[in-house]
Enzyme design. Structure first.
Site, mmCIF file in Angstrom:
data_model
loop_
_atom_site.group_PDB
_atom_site.id
_atom_site.type_symbol
_atom_site.label_atom_id
_atom_site.label_comp_id
_atom_site.label_asym_id
_atom_site.label_seq_id
_atom_site.Cartn_x
_atom_site.Cartn_y
_atom_site.Cartn_z
ATOM 1 N N HIS A 168 -3.931 -4.661 -0.260
ATOM 2 C CA HIS A 168 -3.505 -5.217 1.024
ATOM 3 C C HIS A 168 -3.607 -6.748 0.989
ATOM 4 C CE1 HIS A 168 -3.152 -1.613 3.602
ATOM 5 N NE2 HIS A 168 -4.037 -1.096 2.769
ATOM 6 N N CYS A 227 0.835 -1.199 0.000
ATOM 7 C CA CYS A 227 0.000 0.000 0.000
ATOM 8 C C CYS A 227 0.873 1.253 0.000
ATOM 9 C CB CYS A 227 -1.000 -0.030 1.154
ATOM 10 S SG CYS A 227 -2.348 1.174 0.944
ATOM 11 N N GLU A 234 -2.801 -8.815 3.285
ATOM 12 C CA GLU A 234 -3.247 -9.310 4.594
ATOM 13 C C GLU A 234 -4.748 -9.140 4.803
ATOM 14 O OE1 GLU A 234 -2.520 -4.938 5.347
ATOM 15 O OE2 GLU A 234 -1.728 -6.499 4.024
#
EC number: 4.3.2.10
Length: 217
Positions: A191, A90, A193
């Protein structure tokens, strides 16, 4: 038979944003992930990760205040030459470049050529949604990802960089750089995650690269 060793991955800790989410994602896919600014631990790590959430200028200033600017820039250069793997996420991807129109007076790491620019005026800012990746190539950590690959974005700025760096784009008012790579340096605007099984597959691919030998000549 002993369990395979978990590669040590240093998640650069510059005290801003939700850095632990990246650490936890890496741990989930088999890394010994440490959130750290310790020079010795970073030197010993098999891979480096630079996450980032929030404003570009604040992130860069915090990275410099933590004494990690040269570590990050050197890590990108090493990875680009086939050395220790590096992953930016990001704003951590945007910081690898020369700067951002979000904070014009604050330089980036300038480890890669390019600049973050505001997303097209006709779309909602930020892009806060799931979107699909349009692949240009599939470097090491991405080979296990599905096609189409749905991933999660939260950003108002996208990187404008040379075409030979672009791994994948997404469509948001036109093509937006979603991932870049050079050598063993990879960076994502989305992202991983927060991107469910697809994101974990990318992190697992990165951890596998960390466990593999460097390719420096």
């Amino acid at each position: 038979m002993s369990a395979p060793e978990r590669p040590l991955v240093a998640v650069l800790d510059y005290g801003i944003g939700n850095l632990r989410s990246a650490q936890k994602g890496l741990e989930k896919v088999g890394a010994d992930a440490r959130l750290t600014a310790d020079a010795g631990l970073i030197a010993d790590a098999a891979g480096l990760v630079l996450p980032g959430v929030g404003a570009f200028g604040r992130c860069m200033e915090a990275l410099r205040a933590a004494g990690l600017e040269d570590v990050a820039a050197g890590g990108v250069a090493d990875a680009a030459d086939g050395g220790r793997p590096f992953l930016g996420v990001c704003v951590g991807m945007q910081m690898l470049f020369e700067g951002s129109d979000e904070t014009p007076g604050v330089p980036g790491l300038a480890a890669l050529p390019g600049r973050a620019r505001l997303l097209p005026a006709e779309v909602k800012h930020p892009q806060m949604q799931w979107n699909t990746l349009d692949w240009r190539r599939r470097p090491g950590p991405t080979t296990a990802l599905p096609d189409p690959a749905w991933v999660y974005f939260v950003h108002s700025y996208g990187v404008d960089c040379p075409n030979d760096l672009v791994t994948a784009t997404c469509d948001y008012g036109g093509p937006v750089t979603a991932m870049v790579d050079r050598g063993r340096c990879w960076a994502t605007q989305f992202h991983p995650e927060k991107s469910s099984a697809t994101g974990l597959a990318l992190l697992a691919g990165f951890v596998a690269e960390c466990a593999a030998p460097a390719t420096v000549a």
